[in-house]
Design an enzyme around this catalytic site. Structure first.
Site, mmCIF file in Angstrom:
data_model
loop_
_atom_site.group_PDB
_atom_site.id
_atom_site.type_symbol
_atom_site.label_atom_id
_atom_site.label_comp_id
_atom_site.label_asym_id
_atom_site.label_seq_id
_atom_site.Cartn_x
_atom_site.Cartn_y
_atom_site.Cartn_z
ATOM 1 N N SER A 250 10.683 32.722 48.889
ATOM 2 C CA SER A 250 9.670 33.513 48.196
ATOM 3 C C SER A 250 9.958 35.006 48.152
ATOM 4 O O SER A 250 9.502 35.690 47.254
ATOM 5 C CB SER A 250 8.295 33.262 48.825
ATOM 6 O OG SER A 250 8.325 33.506 50.215
ATOM 7 N N HIS B 287 7.640 28.305 44.179
ATOM 8 C CA HIS B 287 8.202 29.228 43.184
ATOM 9 C C HIS B 287 9.160 28.554 42.203
ATOM 10 O O HIS B 287 9.697 29.212 41.318
ATOM 11 C CB HIS B 287 8.901 30.393 43.892
ATOM 12 C CG HIS B 287 7.976 31.155 44.771
ATOM 13 N ND1 HIS B 287 7.133 32.131 44.302
ATOM 14 C CD2 HIS B 287 7.702 31.046 46.097
ATOM 15 C CE1 HIS B 287 6.398 32.604 45.299
ATOM 16 N NE2 HIS B 287 6.735 31.956 46.400
ATOM 17 N N LYS C 57 0.759 29.748 41.150
ATOM 18 C CA LYS C 57 1.870 30.589 40.694
ATOM 19 C C LYS C 57 2.180 30.249 39.228
ATOM 20 O O LYS C 57 1.387 30.581 38.377
ATOM 21 C CB LYS C 57 3.019 30.457 41.668
ATOM 22 C CG LYS C 57 2.609 31.237 42.928
ATOM 23 C CD LYS C 57 3.293 30.893 44.187
ATOM 24 C CE LYS C 57 2.643 31.714 45.307
ATOM 25 N NZ LYS C 57 2.824 31.145 46.615
HETATM 26 C C1 LIG Z 1 2.251 31.187 47.904
HETATM 27 C C2 LIG Z 1 2.979 30.227 48.766
HETATM 28 C C3 LIG Z 1 2.297 29.284 49.533
HETATM 29 C C4 LIG Z 1 0.801 29.305 49.696
HETATM 30 O O1 LIG Z 1 0.154 28.836 48.573
HETATM 31 P P1 LIG Z 1 -1.355 29.276 48.317
HETATM 32 O O2 LIG Z 1 -1.849 28.307 47.326
HETATM 33 O O3 LIG Z 1 -1.291 30.671 47.815
HETATM 34 O O4 LIG Z 1 -2.063 29.166 49.633
HETATM 35 C C5 LIG Z 1 3.042 28.347 50.211
HETATM 36 N N1 LIG Z 1 4.382 28.356 50.168
HETATM 37 C C6 LIG Z 1 5.070 29.273 49.462
HETATM 38 C C7 LIG Z 1 6.564 29.231 49.457
HETATM 39 C C8 LIG Z 1 4.387 30.238 48.748
HETATM 40 O O5 LIG Z 1 5.056 31.166 48.081
#
Ligand SMILES: *Cc1c(COP(=O)(O)O)cnc(C)c1O
Length: 394
Positions: free
Chosen positions: A181, A209, A241
């Protein structure tokens, strides 16, 4: 001596401030689009995870509004009581079909999905092995599980292999980010899968991602590597995302999903996401498939950004994804570059420890299909100017 809660808490806050690691929230007054108003100022943002521009897609908004008119806003209960609506059920079926897996299960957030999956699959007497650069939610999930928790060096399959060879745990779970990330690089999933199979370990991928962006159809990092449920039995991805909505899901076999429904506490003991969020996500999944130009435009912007940056002599990291970090070193330098960009109208957040290792503070630039080529060019020009004006780090 004072022993009020505040007097005990304050020193840690002061220390954080002294280390240049203090964080502030900004208030967004517009939608999550490249052109936004934050704290009253117009900005072009390069830090959103809305990689495909779906958070404001008219069909996604309309699906949300229509479902809210039918189901109301709150789901009112957990999935196992009576909060599991027809929209949740339909989305789970559509996600499972899209991922080519028997079943999928919705979680209210990605953080909870990772806590819930790991703790349902392993516990005392088992082992969980994670890449050092994994997202905090995977690391926290590993710690919560009570299994023996080990990290391995970033993308170091050999080190993982030797650790797996040395463990006598009953169950072995290996968990990695599909796309890291803060770095944007991919896990070597094909090699990890081979390694896990050789050691009878289970491979879990968090594709927060990659889902929506990578692969021929946008099914993510597993599709990118041409792997299936045998190689990667546990696939997790988030919906907040590239999908532009909120929540997360896990996809896998019938048995995996039933195990989570019966044993995953962060699944069982929480209120289901609003049905309208599920309906909006169903619309996102349709748009994802109907508008492949979004993925193509994003990939063209990534290529354009990287070519421009290398023409200017900027050091880039090995990332083929929408996450393009520019590593600057210490906290103060990263903050200074971010502030100077902001003065020029660009919002790019400085990422500092403990989110990233000490000495690797960075700008985490993220691109979106909602950006234009002109906006990317303007960012590059501003970045080069700012870096030239700033004294080099010692
Ligand atoms: C954003 C993210 C999460 C968490 O997801 P949310 O729905 O925002 O709680 C988990 N793993 C990764 C790699 C992320 O980037």
């Amino acid at each position: 001596m004072s022993t009020t809660p505040d007097s005990i808490l304050l020193p840690a806050l002061q220390q954080r401030r002294a280390e240049q690691r203090y964080r502030h929230r900004r208030t967004l007054q517009t939608a999550q689009t490249p052109l936004q108003r934050l704290d009253g100022q117009q900005r072009i943002a390069f830090c959103s995870n809305d990689y495909l521009g779906l958070a404001n897609h008219p069909e996604v908004i309309a699906a949300f509004q229509q479902a809210a008119a039918i189901y109301g806003v709150g789901s009112g209960a957990s999935h196992l009581v009576n909060g599991h609506s027809a929209e949740h059920q339909a989305l789970e079926e559509e996600l499972a079909a899209f991922c080519g897996r028997q079943r999928a299960l919705l979680f209210s957030t990605g953080y909870m999905a990772n806590m819930g999956v790991i703790s349902a699959l392993v516990g005392r007497g088992d082992a969980v092995l994670e890449d050092r650069l994994n997202h905090a939610s995977l690391l926290d999930g590993g710690l919560l599980s009570g299994a023996r928790f080990q990290r391995f060096a970033h993308n170091d399959v050999e080190q993982l292999s030797s650790r797996l060879a040395r463990t006598d745990a009953q169950r072995k779970l290996v968990a990695v980010d599909g796309v890291f990330s803060m770095d944007g690089d991919l896990a070597p999933l094909d090699q990890l899968a081979t390694c896990c199979q050789a050691h009878q370990a289970w491979l879990m991928v968090d594709d927060a991602h990659g889902f929506g962006c990578l692969g021929e159809r946008g099914a993510g990092v597993v599709e990118h590597f041409g792997l299936g449920v045998n190689e990667v039995p546990v696939l997790m991805a988030t919906l907040g995302k590239a999908m532009g909505t909120a929540g997360a899901f896990v996809a896998g076999s019938e048995t995996l999903i039933e195990t989570l429904i019966q044993f995953s506490r962060p699944y069982i003991y929480t209120t289901a996401m609003p049905p309208a969020v599920a309906a909006a996500t169903r619309a996102s999944l349709k748009v994802l498939q109907a508008e492949p130009w979004r993925r193509q435009h994003l990939n063209a912007l990534i290529k354009h950004f990287r070519e421009g940056a290398s023409r200017y002599g900027l050091a880039l990291e090995p990332s083929m994804t929408a996450i393009q970090p520019v590593i600057l070193g210490d906290e103060a330098r990263a903050l200074a570059v971010s502030a100077a960009l902001e003065a020029r109208g660009f919002l790019v957040i400085a990422i500092r420890p403990p989110t990233v290792p000490a000495g690797s503070s960075r700008l985490r630039i993220t691109l979106s299909a909602a950006h234009t080529v002109e906006q990317v060019d303007a960012l590059l020009a501003a970045l080069v100017e700012v870096l030239q004006e700033l004294p080099p780090s010692e």
